[in-house]
Scaffold this active site. Structure first.
Site, PDB file in Angstrom:
ATOM      1  CD  GLU A 102      -1.571  -2.338   1.929  1.00 29.56           C
ATOM      2  OE1 GLU A 102      -2.450  -3.029   2.475  1.00 29.56           O
ATOM      3  OE2 GLU A 102      -0.345  -2.641   1.966  1.00 29.56           O
ATOM      4  CG  LEU A 103       4.784   3.500   2.103  1.00 25.65           C
ATOM      5  CD1 LEU A 103       3.965   4.698   2.550  1.00 25.65           C
ATOM      6  CD2 LEU A 103       5.880   3.194   3.121  1.00 25.65           C
ATOM      7  CE  LYS A 104       5.336  -0.912  -6.719  1.00 21.39           C
ATOM      8  NZ  LYS A 104       6.587  -0.304  -7.204  1.00 21.39           N
TER       9      LYS A 104
ATOM     10  CB  ILE B  85      22.309  -2.242 -17.173  1.00 18.52           C
ATOM     11  CG1 ILE B  85      23.298  -1.089 -16.971  1.00 18.52           C
ATOM     12  CG2 ILE B  85      22.582  -3.351 -16.176  1.00 18.52           C
ATOM     13  CD1 ILE B  85      24.738  -1.445 -17.273  1.00 18.52           C
TER      14      ILE B  85
ATOM     15  CB  SER C 196      15.055  -4.209 -17.373  1.00 20.79           C
ATOM     16  OG  SER C 196      15.551  -3.267 -16.445  1.00 20.79           O
TER      17      SER C 196
ATOM     18  CD  GLU D 182      16.365  -8.093 -18.290  1.00 15.92           C
ATOM     19  OE1 GLU D 182      15.810  -7.939 -17.191  1.00 15.92           O
ATOM     20  OE2 GLU D 182      17.588  -8.005 -18.464  1.00 15.92           O
TER      21      GLU D 182
ATOM     22  CB  CYS E 136       8.250  -3.820  -3.173  1.00 15.11           C
ATOM     23  SG  CYS E 136       7.689  -2.453  -2.138  1.00 15.11           S
TER      24      CYS E 136
ATOM     25  CD1 TRP F 136      19.844  -9.749  -3.483  1.00 14.44           C
ATOM     26  CD2 TRP F 136      19.226  -9.145  -5.536  1.00 14.44           C
ATOM     27  NE1 TRP F 136      20.505  -8.584  -3.777  1.00 14.44           N
ATOM     28  CE2 TRP F 136      20.151  -8.186  -5.027  1.00 14.44           C
ATOM     29  CE3 TRP F 136      18.708  -8.972  -6.817  1.00 14.44           C
ATOM     30  CZ2 TRP F 136      20.547  -7.073  -5.768  1.00 14.44           C
ATOM     31  CZ3 TRP F 136      19.097  -7.863  -7.552  1.00 14.44           C
ATOM     32  CH2 TRP F 136      20.014  -6.927  -7.032  1.00 14.44           C
TER      33      TRP F 136
ATOM     34  CG  HIS G  62      17.759   3.588  -8.775  1.00 11.75           C
ATOM     35  ND1 HIS G  62      19.030   3.242  -9.153  1.00 11.75           N
ATOM     36  CD2 HIS G  62      17.097   2.427  -8.561  1.00 11.75           C
ATOM     37  CE1 HIS G  62      19.140   1.916  -9.155  1.00 11.75           C
ATOM     38  NE2 HIS G  62      17.985   1.411  -8.797  1.00 11.75           N
TER      39      HIS G  62
END
Length: 759
Positions: A17-19, A432, A434, A485, A517, A562, A695
């Site tokens: 929800e925060l995202k 790189i 994607s 991708e 996330c 990961w 980013h």
């Protein structure tokens, strides 16, 4: 009576929800009030989870709109001065600008939080940085929890950890010169919390798990002597490794309690119990806060019972670290295999495990007998399940020494053959991996998973996206292409879904950074590749262009790091199993005519143990795993790798030992600082330092990238230098992606012309 608490709870929400609220605010679709209401709802929900589980405190201060380190800077008023924000009037929009940048200012640098996959924003220290107070969010959130009837424990990033993790930008030469100002800032915060009636403040000092220089060790006693006066009770929290070398220091610090990680720091307890002060709380992190396996409650109880006899009500039971690093609630996994589900525990379940241990210690074993019995059955079932071991994998692993972990010839010989094959220009440009994961891509994937469209329809939609990506790259003028991708949901989960031994959740999300996330798979058994995973996509993409098309894989160390990894065998054994599976994929890509294969290892540095004494063992098997995956190809097949958001200088010999023909690294947020070590080391192979930060939505100007490339030329020979962004472009939109890549290509072409004119 023992008490139960946690060091922190995941803030993103069980359904992210925060995202979604933050990204909606960024897009301008919702206003500040709506965003703040989502944050309030999540905080209150998470406090309720903790209270209902029976914890003695709820955690306040673990909520952050983007990052807890940035929150701490905002609280203290220590935000980077280059943005020219008034710290006392900082708005949420300003806060997000610090994290994401704007047309005038690049974003704050971001790097890994110790050896986790969480990224924090790096404090920037200048002579004029302030620590005299900033936003009141922490105090408001504590009042919010108290008004709901909760007993709170406030959490802060510790002053020495904050200083240690920051970077000097200008005006000072020693970070510890700022310590008096930092202490004064923390004093102000602690005094305000005490005035608000806060009884306990947890101060996190995870740098104690590192091998600290004496000057940093010696700073702890005077710092906490000042902070402990006119302050609430202080619980100093250490985690991520054992801290036995600081036993004497932690015994004498004027704090009311100390937290120890008894999962990653198993075996350190006896050192601390000797001469433990009778009036001091010892918080035992006995439940794993970084993995999702169900706790062995009987074993935990047996470990803590002697402690209870010695400490009585000074014993607190907790997780090893903040639960930030695990998903929120297993109850949302309605489609997960029931056997596998029975082996797992997420943050919500871990709060119940902690309180069950506490109650058993306090003489209430009968009241939690059902919980203990269920845990024992689950642990036994996992230990004896036939799904854990694969005879084919075991046999191949036993013969791994028969496989060469080295390429046929050295790089100097290979690069000649590769240059003849690909005929690339100077300063070749590439992406790189994607490209933007658009709404159409995500909708098509969701429709396919729900069975609303068939496999062929989904395949055709993704192929259309690949065509678009290839066309755009050719129009932009990139020299080496990728297929973008579109078919991949995540760089680890996508591969894990095609490998035996991996399990998957529907809602097992954890925060990586900001609104980003990830949903890590979990490795429960031996890893095996039953069939090719990427060959068809790479073949199709290569058929659309005459330019080189990179095959894209995630490396064995990152596949391990990961994921939530099985804890019933050494991590290096699991890594080598993954390496063998990837080796088969690399060989199949080469057979299909793919001449460049990128094996990404962004988590290589992240996996490094916190103690330097433990480095050689890790680095040896990590390098071996990468080389096993990459060494089965001809000399004229070019192996690339990618690393990001870590400091590499202290492990450069091992990075060189990986022997990738080309390495691309993130460097733009550090203004090429990370590249200096590669130059000093005389890194022998080709290298592509990132020239812009992916980013941030900010589109860098051509001149900015030219400046970075000129800095790169100062440390890297021209013949070895590639040009690329910092990382993949999955999270970006097409307009900014196209504009940034066009500027990048123009910067590279301008540089080629400059060099040609000089010759």
């Amino acid at each position: 009576m023992a008490k139960a608490h946690i060091l922190g709870f995941p803030r993103i929400g069980a359904q992210r929800e925060l995202k979604f609220a933050v990204e909606s605010f960024w897009r301008g679709d919702t206003d500040l009030t709506a965003l703040q209401e989502t944050g309030k709802t999540l905080r209150q929900r998470h406090w309720t989870v903790q209270a209902d589980a029976g914890l003695d405190f709820v955690s306040v201060g673990d909520f952050a709109w983007y990052d807890q380190v940035l929150n701490t800077l905002a609280l203290l008023g220590a935000v980077p001065t280059r943005f020219k924000f008034d710290p006392k009037k900082l708005t949420l929009a300003d806060y997000f600008t610090l994290a994401r940048g704007n047309p005038e200012h690049f974003a704050m640098e971001m790097t890994k939080w110790f050896d986790t996959n969480y990224h924090y924003l790096v404090p920037e220290f200048t002579a004029d940085v302030r620590f005299d107070g900033g936003v009141d969010w922490l105090f408001e959130e504590n009042a919010e929890a108290v008004a709901l009837g909760h007993k709170t424990k406030v959490t802060l990033v510790g002053p020495l950890t904050l200083l240690y993790l920051g970077k000097i930008k200008s005006g000072i030469t020693n970070k510890l010169d700022l310590l008096p100002k930092v202490i004064a800032g923390y004093q102000n915060v602690l005094q305000r919390l005490q005035a608000a009636g806060v009884e306990w403040v947890q101060i996190d000092e995870p740098i104690l798990a590192l091998e600290l220089a004496a000057v940093w060790r010696n700073a702890f006693a005077p710092t906490y002597e000042v902070l402990s006066t006119a302050a609430p009770k202080l619980l100093l929290a250490t985690y991520f490794d054992q801290v036995r070398e600081h036993t004497a220091l932690l015994h004498r610090l004027p704090v009311t309690g100390v937290h120890l990680d008894l999962v990653r720091g198993a075996g350190q307890l006896d050192d601390f119990l000797q001469d433990w002060p009778q009036d001091r709380v010892l918080s035992a992190g006995i439940v794993d806060g970084r993995n999702i396996w169900r706790a062995d409650l009987d074993a935990a109880l047996a470990a803590l019972q002697p402690l209870q006899e010695k400490l009585g009500d000074k014993l607190w039971v907790s997780a090893s670290c903040s639960l930030l690093h695990v998903p929120v609630d297993l109850a949302n996994e309605n489609k997960l295999d029931e056997e596998l589900k029975g082996w797992l525990s997420f943050a919500t379940q871990k709060t119940h495990e902690i309180t069950a241990i506490k109650r058993a210690l306090n003489g209430e074993k009968n009241a939690v007998a059902a919980q203990f019995n269920a845990a024992a059955l689950a642990v036994a079932a996992r230990n004896t399940s036939p799904r854990i071991h694969n005879p084919l994998v075991q046999k191949r692993l036993s013969e791994i020494n028969k496989i060469s972990a080295a390429r046929n010839n050295v790089f100097a010989d290979r690069i000649v053959k590769q240059q003849a094959r690909f005929n690339l220009p100077a300063f070749p440009t590439t992406n790189i991996g994607s490209f933007p994961q658009t709404t159409d891509i995500r909708q098509a994937r969701a429709q396919y998973k729900r069975g609303e469209i068939g496999h062929l329809d989904y395949l055709n939609k993704m192929r259309d996206e690949v065509r678009l990506v290839v066309q755009k790259q050719e129009e932009i003028g990139l020299d080496v292409l990728v297929h973008g991708e579109p078919e991949r949901n995540d760089m680890v989960e996508y591969f894990g879904e095609q490998l035996w031994g991996y399990g998957f959740t529907a809602n097992g999300w954890v925060q990586s950074y900001g609104s980003r996330c990830v949903k890590p798979p979990f490795i429960y058994g031996d890893v095996y590749r039953p069939e090719a995973m990427t060959v068809g996509w790479s073949e199709f993409a290569q058929s659309l262009t005459s330019k080189p098309m990179k095959g894209m894989l995630t490396g064995p160390v990152t596949m391990l790091q990961w994921s939530f990894v099985r804890d019933d065998q050494p991590r290096d054994t699991t890594a080598l199993q993954i390496a063998l599976a990837l080796r088969d994929e690399v060989v199949d890509l080469e057979k299909a005519g793919i001449g460049m294969i990128q094996i990404d290892e962004p988590a290589f540095r992240e996996g490094l143990p916190l103690k330097a004494a433990d480095w050689p063992h890790y680095l040896d098997w990590a390098v071996k795993a990468f080389r096993i995956s990459a060494s089965g190809v001809r000399d004229d097949t070019q192996i690339h790798t990618h690393m990001c958001y870590s400091e590499f200088n202290d492990i450069l010999p091992w990075i060189a030992a990986m022997d990738a023909d080309v390495i691309t690294i993130e460097t733009s947020r550090s203004d090429m600082e990370l590249l200096d070590g590669f130059g000093e080391f005389a890194y022998p192979n080709d290298i592509g330092p990132g020239v812009y930060d992916i980013h941030s939505p900010r589109v860098p100007r051509v001149e900015e990238m030219q400046r970075l490339l000129r800095k790169a030329r100062g440390v890297i020979p021209d013949a070895q230098l590639w040009v690329n962004p910092d990382c993949g472009l999955k999270t970006r939109g097409w307009p900014e992606t196209t504009a940034a890549l066009e500027n990048m290509v123009l910067a590279a072409r301008t540089l080629r012309a400059e060099v040609a004119a000089q010759q």
